[in-house]
Motif scaffolding. Structure first.
Motif, mmCIF file in Angstrom:
data_model
loop_
_atom_site.group_PDB
_atom_site.id
_atom_site.type_symbol
_atom_site.label_atom_id
_atom_site.label_comp_id
_atom_site.label_asym_id
_atom_site.label_seq_id
_atom_site.Cartn_x
_atom_site.Cartn_y
_atom_site.Cartn_z
ATOM 1 N N SER A 1 19.310 96.354 94.104
ATOM 2 C CA SER A 1 19.779 97.144 95.237
ATOM 3 C C SER A 1 21.071 96.549 95.754
ATOM 4 C CB SER A 1 18.727 97.153 96.345
ATOM 5 O OG SER A 1 19.187 97.860 97.478
ATOM 6 N N GLY A 2 22.159 97.328 95.654
ATOM 7 C CA GLY A 2 23.424 96.867 96.169
ATOM 8 C C GLY A 2 24.330 96.198 95.164
ATOM 9 N N PHE A 3 23.905 96.119 93.921
ATOM 10 C CA PHE A 3 24.753 95.534 92.885
ATOM 11 C C PHE A 3 24.270 96.030 91.524
ATOM 12 C CE2 PHE A 3 21.886 92.206 91.224
ATOM 13 C CZ PHE A 3 20.918 92.180 92.220
ATOM 14 N N THR A 4 25.054 95.720 90.498
ATOM 15 C CA THR A 4 24.684 96.156 89.157
ATOM 16 C C THR A 4 24.224 94.970 88.314
ATOM 17 O OG1 THR A 4 26.857 95.873 88.145
ATOM 18 C CG2 THR A 4 26.457 97.942 89.325
ATOM 19 N N LEU A 5 23.570 95.319 87.215
ATOM 20 C CA LEU A 5 23.071 94.286 86.308
ATOM 21 C C LEU A 5 24.128 93.807 85.313
ATOM 22 C CD1 LEU A 5 19.599 95.836 85.470
ATOM 23 C CD2 LEU A 5 20.068 93.917 86.997
ATOM 24 N N ASP A 6 25.263 94.447 85.304
ATOM 25 C CA ASP A 6 26.306 94.099 84.333
ATOM 26 C C ASP A 6 26.644 92.615 84.392
ATOM 27 O OD1 ASP A 6 28.233 97.185 84.754
ATOM 28 O OD2 ASP A 6 26.335 96.751 83.758
ATOM 29 N N HIS A 7 26.665 91.992 83.224
ATOM 30 C CA HIS A 7 27.089 90.599 83.072
ATOM 31 C C HIS A 7 26.198 89.615 83.830
ATOM 32 C CE1 HIS A 7 30.415 92.529 81.226
ATOM 33 N NE2 HIS A 7 30.952 92.939 82.355
ATOM 34 N N ARG A 8 24.963 89.991 84.039
ATOM 35 C CA ARG A 8 24.016 89.088 84.703
ATOM 36 C C ARG A 8 22.828 88.810 83.799
ATOM 37 N NH1 ARG A 8 25.248 89.128 90.339
ATOM 38 N NH2 ARG A 8 26.510 90.959 90.914
ATOM 39 N N ALA A 9 22.227 87.665 83.994
ATOM 40 C CA ALA A 9 20.959 87.360 83.330
ATOM 41 C C ALA A 9 19.818 87.852 84.210
ATOM 42 C CB ALA A 9 20.832 85.869 83.106
ATOM 43 N N ILE A 10 18.754 88.275 83.544
ATOM 44 C CA ILE A 10 17.583 88.765 84.272
ATOM 45 C C ILE A 10 16.332 88.115 83.682
ATOM 46 C CG2 ILE A 10 16.237 90.751 84.995
ATOM 47 C CD1 ILE A 10 19.532 91.562 83.536
ATOM 48 N N GLY A 11 15.476 87.652 84.555
ATOM 49 C CA GLY A 11 14.246 87.033 84.103
ATOM 50 C C GLY A 11 13.030 87.630 84.786
ATOM 51 N N TRP A 12 11.920 87.514 84.122
ATOM 52 C CA TRP A 12 10.625 87.859 84.702
ATOM 53 C C TRP A 12 9.804 86.574 84.835
ATOM 54 C CZ3 TRP A 12 9.155 92.437 86.763
ATOM 55 C CH2 TRP A 12 9.897 93.576 86.432
ATOM 56 N N TYR A 13 9.225 86.408 86.005
ATOM 57 C CA TYR A 13 8.368 85.277 86.282
ATOM 58 C C TYR A 13 7.029 85.805 86.762
ATOM 59 C CZ TYR A 13 12.723 82.613 86.214
ATOM 60 O OH TYR A 13 13.919 82.046 85.838
ATOM 61 N N ARG A 14 6.021 84.947 86.736
ATOM 62 C CA ARG A 14 4.724 85.374 87.265
ATOM 63 C C ARG A 14 4.045 84.210 87.960
ATOM 64 N NH1 ARG A 14 1.382 86.318 81.556
ATOM 65 N NH2 ARG A 14 1.146 84.101 80.991
ATOM 66 N N GLN A 15 3.201 84.579 88.905
ATOM 67 C CA GLN A 15 2.445 83.568 89.638
ATOM 68 C C GLN A 15 1.010 84.041 89.781
ATOM 69 O OE1 GLN A 15 4.156 82.373 93.382
ATOM 70 N NE2 GLN A 15 2.998 80.474 93.373
ATOM 71 N N ALA A 16 0.133 83.301 89.147
ATOM 72 C CA ALA A 16 -1.295 83.600 89.239
ATOM 73 C C ALA A 16 -1.869 82.904 90.467
ATOM 74 C CB ALA A 16 -2.009 83.134 87.977
ATOM 75 N N PRO A 17 -2.982 83.374 90.986
ATOM 76 C CA PRO A 17 -3.594 82.748 92.163
ATOM 77 C C PRO A 17 -3.841 81.265 91.936
ATOM 78 C CG PRO A 17 -4.647 84.841 91.699
ATOM 79 C CD PRO A 17 -3.734 84.571 90.547
ATOM 80 N N GLY A 18 -3.361 80.456 92.873
ATOM 81 C CA GLY A 18 -3.592 79.026 92.795
ATOM 82 C C GLY A 18 -2.721 78.279 91.806
ATOM 83 N N LYS A 19 -1.767 78.990 91.206
ATOM 84 C CA LYS A 19 -0.911 78.346 90.211
ATOM 85 C C LYS A 19 0.555 78.458 90.617
ATOM 86 C CE LYS A 19 -3.974 78.964 86.236
ATOM 87 N NZ LYS A 19 -4.061 79.419 84.814
ATOM 88 N N GLU A 20 1.379 77.648 89.984
ATOM 89 C CA GLU A 20 2.809 77.694 90.250
ATOM 90 C C GLU A 20 3.447 78.883 89.511
ATOM 91 O OE1 GLU A 20 3.675 72.916 90.895
ATOM 92 O OE2 GLU A 20 4.657 74.016 89.285
ATOM 93 N N ARG A 21 4.578 79.303 90.037
ATOM 94 C CA ARG A 21 5.308 80.386 89.378
ATOM 95 C C ARG A 21 5.844 79.879 88.045
ATOM 96 N NH1 ARG A 21 9.359 83.935 92.987
ATOM 97 N NH2 ARG A 21 7.439 83.840 94.226
ATOM 98 N N GLU A 22 5.686 80.693 87.020
ATOM 99 C CA GLU A 22 6.137 80.300 85.682
ATOM 100 C C GLU A 22 7.049 81.365 85.097
ATOM 101 O OE1 GLU A 22 3.038 80.071 82.772
ATOM 102 O OE2 GLU A 22 2.216 82.032 83.242
ATOM 103 N N GLY A 23 7.967 80.919 84.263
ATOM 104 C CA GLY A 23 8.855 81.848 83.587
ATOM 105 C C GLY A 23 8.139 82.555 82.451
#
Length: 127
Positions: free
Chosen positions: A25-47
């Motif tokens: 929102s407010g910018f484009t994805l051009d020339h940027r890196a994009i990642g997905w991360y997840r966080q399960a209950p009771g655990k740290e966020r992981e790539g």
């Protein structure tokens, strides 16, 4: 304010599929890196996966061969196709888009430290 919005989460049975979307929102994805991360209950966020501006991708060992990240710059959207889902994939999934723009640079390894984040979309996989 610049941010990203994830969608597509939900409940699915083991072995099923889901496709998550991420739209900035407010910018484009051009020339940027994009990642997905997840966080399960009771655990740290992981790539989970990341895609560079060049199109190069990386995946965590736990999802390699089952998940696929793709970007559609024309639609300004990033997708995470998740197949063969397992109960251990249950988590809140977050999209992160790099603040830095580059054509050939490598951003994914340090993406977590400097990114626009979304609020997350929950994924629940039942056995």
């Amino acid at each position: 304010q610049l941010h990203v919005v994830e969608s597509g989460g939900g409940m699915v049975q083991s072995g099923g599929s889901l496709t998550l979307s991420c739209v900035p929102s407010g910018f484009t994805l051009d020339h940027r890196a994009i990642g997905w991360y997840r966080q399960a209950p009771g655990k740290e966020r992981e790539g989970v996966t990341c895609i560079e501006s060049s199109g190069d991708t990386t995946y965590s060992a736990s999802v390699k061969g089952r998940f696929a990240i793709s970007r559609d710059n024309a639609q300004n959207t990033v997708y995470l196709q998740m197949n063969s889902l397992k109960p251990e994939d249950t988590a809140v999934y977050y999209c992160a888009v790099s603040r830095r723009v580059t054509v050939y640079g490598v951003i994914c390894p340090g993406l977590r430290e400097s990114a626009y984040w979304g609020q997350g979309t929950p994924v629940t996989v039942s056995s």
